[in-house]
Scaffold this motif. Structure first.
Motif, PDB file in Angstrom:
ATOM      1  N   GLY A  26       0.807  -1.205   0.000  1.00 15.59           N
ATOM      2  CA  GLY A  26       0.000   0.000   0.000  1.00 15.59           C
ATOM      3  C   GLY A  26       0.843   1.259   0.000  1.00 15.59           C
ATOM      4  N   CYS A  27       1.947   1.209   0.726  1.00 15.39           N
ATOM      5  CA  CYS A  27       2.844   2.369   0.771  1.00 15.39           C
ATOM      6  C   CYS A  27       3.445   2.633  -0.617  1.00 15.39           C
ATOM      7  CB  CYS A  27       3.931   2.130   1.804  1.00 15.39           C
ATOM      8  SG  CYS A  27       4.891   3.579   2.188  1.00 15.39           S
ATOM      9  N   ALA A  28       3.825   1.574  -1.311  1.00 19.29           N
ATOM     10  CA  ALA A  28       4.401   1.744  -2.650  1.00 19.29           C
ATOM     11  C   ALA A  28       3.379   2.328  -3.622  1.00 19.29           C
ATOM     12  CB  ALA A  28       4.917   0.400  -3.165  1.00 19.29           C
ATOM     13  N   VAL A  29       2.175   1.807  -3.593  1.00 15.20           N
ATOM     14  CA  VAL A  29       1.134   2.316  -4.499  1.00 15.20           C
ATOM     15  C   VAL A  29       0.772   3.749  -4.134  1.00 15.20           C
ATOM     16  CG1 VAL A  29      -1.271   2.024  -5.199  1.00 15.20           C
ATOM     17  CG2 VAL A  29       0.222   0.041  -5.025  1.00 15.20           C
ATOM     18  N   GLY A  30       0.653   4.035  -2.829  1.00 16.55           N
ATOM     19  CA  GLY A  30       0.317   5.385  -2.387  1.00 16.55           C
ATOM     20  C   GLY A  30       1.392   6.397  -2.732  1.00 16.55           C
ATOM     21  N   MET A  31       2.659   5.991  -2.625  1.00 15.95           N
ATOM     22  CA  MET A  31       3.739   6.913  -2.973  1.00 15.95           C
ATOM     23  C   MET A  31       3.776   7.196  -4.465  1.00 15.95           C
ATOM     24  SD  MET A  31       6.788   5.922  -0.384  1.00 15.95           S
ATOM     25  CE  MET A  31       7.752   7.408  -0.636  1.00 15.95           C
ATOM     26  N   ALA A  32       3.472   6.191  -5.276  1.00 17.97           N
ATOM     27  CA  ALA A  32       3.424   6.418  -6.725  1.00 17.97           C
ATOM     28  C   ALA A  32       2.288   7.377  -7.073  1.00 17.97           C
ATOM     29  CB  ALA A  32       3.245   5.091  -7.456  1.00 17.97           C
ATOM     30  N   ALA A  33       1.135   7.166  -6.467  1.00 21.72           N
ATOM     31  CA  ALA A  33       0.017   8.077  -6.721  1.00 21.72           C
ATOM     32  C   ALA A  33       0.328   9.467  -6.178  1.00 21.72           C
ATOM     33  CB  ALA A  33      -1.253   7.527  -6.072  1.00 21.72           C
ATOM     34  N   GLY A  34       0.978   9.536  -5.028  1.00 24.50           N
ATOM     35  CA  GLY A  34       1.355  10.828  -4.459  1.00 24.50           C
ATOM     36  C   GLY A  34       2.345  11.576  -5.332  1.00 24.50           C
ATOM     37  N   ALA A  35       3.240  10.845  -5.991  1.00 28.60           N
ATOM     38  CA  ALA A  35       4.188  11.495  -6.900  1.00 28.60           C
ATOM     39  C   ALA A  35       3.454  12.142  -8.068  1.00 28.60           C
ATOM     40  CB  ALA A  35       5.209  10.487  -7.404  1.00 28.60           C
ATOM     41  N   LEU A  36       2.473  11.426  -8.622  1.00 27.11           N
ATOM     42  CA  LEU A  36       1.722  11.984  -9.751  1.00 27.11           C
ATOM     43  C   LEU A  36       0.879  13.187  -9.321  1.00 27.11           C
ATOM     44  CD1 LEU A  36       0.497   8.716 -11.497  1.00 27.11           C
ATOM     45  CD2 LEU A  36       2.215  10.327 -12.306  1.00 27.11           C
ATOM     46  N   PHE A  37       0.058  12.983  -8.294  1.00 27.72           N
ATOM     47  CA  PHE A  37      -0.831  14.061  -7.860  1.00 27.72           C
ATOM     48  C   PHE A  37      -0.048  15.231  -7.269  1.00 27.72           C
ATOM     49  CE2 PHE A  37      -3.991  10.462  -7.350  1.00 27.72           C
ATOM     50  CZ  PHE A  37      -4.617  10.753  -8.551  1.00 27.72           C
ATOM     51  N   GLY A  38       1.021  14.933  -6.544  1.00 27.39           N
ATOM     52  CA  GLY A  38       1.837  16.002  -5.962  1.00 27.39           C
ATOM     53  C   GLY A  38       2.520  16.844  -7.015  1.00 27.39           C
ATOM     54  N   THR A  39       3.015  16.193  -8.064  1.00 30.59           N
ATOM     55  CA  THR A  39       3.667  16.933  -9.146  1.00 30.59           C
ATOM     56  C   THR A  39       2.682  17.876  -9.827  1.00 30.59           C
ATOM     57  OG1 THR A  39       5.203  15.108  -9.520  1.00 30.59           O
ATOM     58  CG2 THR A  39       4.940  16.697 -11.305  1.00 30.59           C
ATOM     59  N   PHE A  40       1.504  17.360 -10.140  1.00 30.58           N
ATOM     60  CA  PHE A  40       0.521  18.211 -10.814  1.00 30.58           C
ATOM     61  C   PHE A  40       0.050  19.350  -9.918  1.00 30.58           C
ATOM     62  CE2 PHE A  40      -0.459  14.258 -13.401  1.00 30.58           C
ATOM     63  CZ  PHE A  40       0.278  14.700 -14.481  1.00 30.58           C
ATOM     64  N   SER A  41      -0.214  19.070  -8.662  1.00 31.03           N
ATOM     65  CA  SER A  41      -0.727  20.130  -7.785  1.00 31.03           C
ATOM     66  C   SER A  41       0.346  21.173  -7.486  1.00 31.03           C
ATOM     67  CB  SER A  41      -1.278  19.533  -6.486  1.00 31.03           C
ATOM     68  OG  SER A  41      -0.245  18.969  -5.723  1.00 31.03           O
ATOM     69  N   MET A  61       4.800  11.088   0.913  1.00 36.69           N
ATOM     70  CA  MET A  61       4.819  10.467   2.235  1.00 36.69           C
ATOM     71  C   MET A  61       3.421  10.395   2.838  1.00 36.69           C
ATOM     72  SD  MET A  61       7.841   9.473   2.690  1.00 36.69           S
ATOM     73  CE  MET A  61       7.905   9.064   4.409  1.00 36.69           C
ATOM     74  N   GLN A  62       2.646  11.441   2.668  1.00 34.66           N
ATOM     75  CA  GLN A  62       1.290  11.442   3.221  1.00 34.66           C
ATOM     76  C   GLN A  62       0.410  10.391   2.548  1.00 34.66           C
ATOM     77  OE1 GLN A  62       0.053  15.497   2.715  1.00 34.66           O
ATOM     78  NE2 GLN A  62       0.714  16.086   4.765  1.00 34.66           N
ATOM     79  N   SER A  63       0.427  10.363   1.232  1.00 34.32           N
ATOM     80  CA  SER A  63      -0.445   9.407   0.542  1.00 34.32           C
ATOM     81  C   SER A  63       0.058   7.978   0.727  1.00 34.32           C
ATOM     82  CB  SER A  63      -0.570   9.754  -0.940  1.00 34.32           C
ATOM     83  OG  SER A  63       0.686   9.703  -1.553  1.00 34.32           O
ATOM     84  N   GLY A  64       1.373   7.786   0.760  1.00 36.21           N
ATOM     85  CA  GLY A  64       1.915   6.445   0.992  1.00 36.21           C
ATOM     86  C   GLY A  64       1.578   5.930   2.377  1.00 36.21           C
ATOM     87  N   GLY A  65       1.706   6.764   3.379  1.00 35.61           N
ATOM     88  CA  GLY A  65       1.362   6.350   4.737  1.00 35.61           C
ATOM     89  C   GLY A  65      -0.113   6.070   4.907  1.00 35.61           C
ATOM     90  N   THR A  66      -0.935   6.905   4.306  1.00 34.08           N
ATOM     91  CA  THR A  66      -2.383   6.717   4.425  1.00 34.08           C
ATOM     92  C   THR A  66      -2.829   5.435   3.730  1.00 34.08           C
ATOM     93  OG1 THR A  66      -2.730   9.105   4.502  1.00 34.08           O
ATOM     94  CG2 THR A  66      -4.626   7.747   3.923  1.00 34.08           C
TER      95      THR A  66
END
Length: 79
Positions: A26-41, A61-66
């Motif tokens: 879950g942390c790996a998937v969340g960090m990948a999604a966080g990288a995409l959404f964080g970059t755009f935002s 870190m926030q999305s990966g932890g969550t």
């Protein structure tokens, strides 16, 4: 309680190992999604350089932890 044995003699992972594996996946998937959404935002609000890297890292870190926490809880329920 006896330990379940697989078809080739290996034992099944313990419940704690499954929860750990769920958190890591879950942390790996969340960090990948966080990288995409964080970059755009961060680009949308005009961040550059060091501020951009800090914003992306914080979002990762926030999305990966969550997401890792929720996956660990889900794996714990399945045990």
């Amino acid at each position: 309680m006896p330990v379940a044995v697989g078809p080739y003699g290996q034992s099944q992972p313990s419940c704690f190992d499954r929860v750990k594996m769920g958190f890591v996946m879950g942390c790996a998937v969340g960090m990948a999604a966080g990288a995409l959404f964080g970059t755009f935002s961060c680009h949308r609000i005009g961040m550059r350089g060091r501020e951009l890297m800090g914003g992306i890292g914080k979002t990762m870190m926030q999305s990966g932890g969550t997401f890792g926490t929720f996956m660990a809880i889900g794996m714990g329920i399945r045990c």
